[in-house]
Design an enzyme around this catalytic site. Structure first.
Site, PDB file in Angstrom:
ATOM      1  CG  ASP A   1      -2.208   0.369   0.824  1.00  0.00           C
ATOM      2  OD1 ASP A   1      -2.482   1.366  -0.037  1.00  0.00           O
ATOM      3  OD2 ASP A   1      -3.023   0.155   1.815  1.00  0.00           O
TER       4      ASP A   1
ATOM      5  CG  ASP B   1      -9.350   2.141  -0.626  1.00  0.00           C
ATOM      6  OD1 ASP B   1      -8.782   2.082  -1.624  1.00  0.00           O
ATOM      7  OD2 ASP B   1      -9.369   2.170   0.333  1.00  0.00           O
TER       8      ASP B   1
END
Ligand code: GLA
Length: 416
Positions: free
Chosen positions: A158, A213
């Protein structure tokens, strides 16, 4: 004169060779080849469980992946997202949270491997993960080695807490670390498309997120204040222009799926179908221990999965759009094609397609269909009793937020 000129030429040649070798080191960086030759399939904890992860739930999920038929349908990776972490020990080696993973990651990987599945884990290129757990910044090599020793098969990496870092360099470091660790682990690059990873990530990892997201809604933006997460249609639209960057071993990743997380059945089908048309990684994000029959059937629809997993690895494209209805095509092996009709509207609608008036030309792959010259039979991928031919008009009714998806087979082949 001649001598010094040739010396100069030699020197120039030498530096050219050096530059070329440096370039090739860079462009063929470090990743394991031959991984993810079709888009990875599996499950990830984040969309449903967020930070509530523990070994009991992960084991039960692996059990269900087998029992539900998902493994038979091609799902392979059981991926733990954020929040599995404990502290680093005195040697800087990361430990799983002892309360939630008391048996340790090696034991968990063994359990998952015994089921014929693979285990994935999550870290972050920055100082902390997005949930504030220890990141891998400065610990890349020791972390990759630890994961390899545990038997990890997939690393999602990430991009939180990375102020001052350059994405390409940070991901290159982890890519090298994974290679050096010596275990073929997929590297899933997750910097949300912020630094256009499609331009540089293919030599480093097997997939890269193209967007922020996903959120479990079909058509919405969910505003978190400083950032937003996105509905299915919003994410779909953000894939525009990216298909040329994807292919076997290096995929665009429009994020993990929200199937079974609260949308209607038609919306879930449309979401799943469009991800298949995009040759997207199919990473389920629901609670496999408590899924409805409909969700299980949907996630294990082998005909739709076959479109996603087609060996050509060509991402589909939008062919036309009118009145909120889009028509997409995706070339498949053996001159077959997938076609998806997507009703984006918030109301039911009718759709007509006069095949014989249509020709499809894919400029990228130089594949084409002339429906006037060539007849195809079509098979509905969501209703096995529904099939037809392109010599007839297609006339269908479509529910709001739904998809109609077929596989097209050239008639001559069909007859063989
Ligand atoms: C980011 C990622 C998500 C998830 C969370 C975990 O938002 O994009 O997919 O991994 O972090 O904190």
């Amino acid at each position: 004169m001649y001598k010094s000129e040739s010396k100069f030429r030699l020197a120039a040649l030498a530096s050219l060779c050096l530059a070329a070798s440096l370039l090739s080191v860079n462009s063929f960086a470090d990743k394991f080849e031959h991984l993810a030759m079709t888009p990875p399939m599996g499950w990830n904890s984040w969309n449903h469980f967020g930070c509530n992860v523990d070994e009991k739930m992960i084991k039960a999920t692996a059990d269900m992946m087998v029992k539900s038929g998902m493994k038979d349908a091609g799902y392979e990776y059981v991926n733990i997202d954020d929040c599995w972490h404990g502290e680093r020990d005195a040697n800087g080696r990361i430990q799983p949270d002892p309360k939630h993973f008391p048996s340790g990651m090696k034991a968990l990987a063994d359990y998952v491997h015994k089921k014929g599945l693979k285990l994935g884990i999550y870290s972050d290129a920055g100082w902390t993960t997005c949930a504030g757990k220890p990141g891998s910044r400065g610990y890349e090599f020791i972390d990759a080695k630890t994961y390899a020793e545990w038997g990890i098969d997939y690393v999602k990496y990430d991009w939180c807490a990375t102020d001052g870092l350059k994405a390409e360099g940070a991901y290159m470091t982890m890519s090298k670390a994974v290679k050096e660790a010596g275990r073929p682990m997929i590297l899933s690059i997750c910097e949300w498309g912020d630094n256009k990873p499609w331009n540089w990530a293919a030599p480093l990892g097997q997939l890269w997120r193209t967007t922020g997201d996903i959120y479990a809604c079909f058509d919405c933006e969910y505003d978190h204040g400083t950032w937003s997460s996105w509905g299915v249609l919003q994410i779909l639209d953000m894939q525009d222009g990216l298909r040329k960057f994807a292919g076997p071993g290096h995929w665009n990743d429009p994020d993990m799926m929200e199937v079974g997380n609260g949308m209607t059945l038609a919306e879930d089908r449309a979401h799943f179908s469009m991800w298949a048309m995009l040759a997207a990684p199919l990473i389920a994000g629901n609670d496999l221990r408590n899924m409805s029959k409909e969700t299980t059937a949907l996630l294990t629809n082998k005909a739709v999965i076959a479109v996603d997993q087609d060996a050509l690895g060509i991402q589909g494209f939008k062919y036309e759009a009118e009145d909120g209805v889009e028509v997409w095509f995706k070339p498949l092996v053996n001159d077959e094609w997938a076609m998806a009709v997507l009703n984006r509207n918030n109301h039911d609608t009718k759709f007509e397609f006069r095949w014989r008036h249509k020709a499809v030309k894919d400029e990228l792959t130089k594949r084409s269909i002339d429906f006037n010259a060539d007849e195809y039979s079509w098979q509905d991928l969501w209703d096995k009793d529904n099939s037809g031919s392109t010599k007839d008009f297609l006339k269908i009714k479509m529910e709001r937020h739904s998809v109609f998806m077929v596989r097209l087979t050239p008639k001559a082949k069909d007859a063989k």
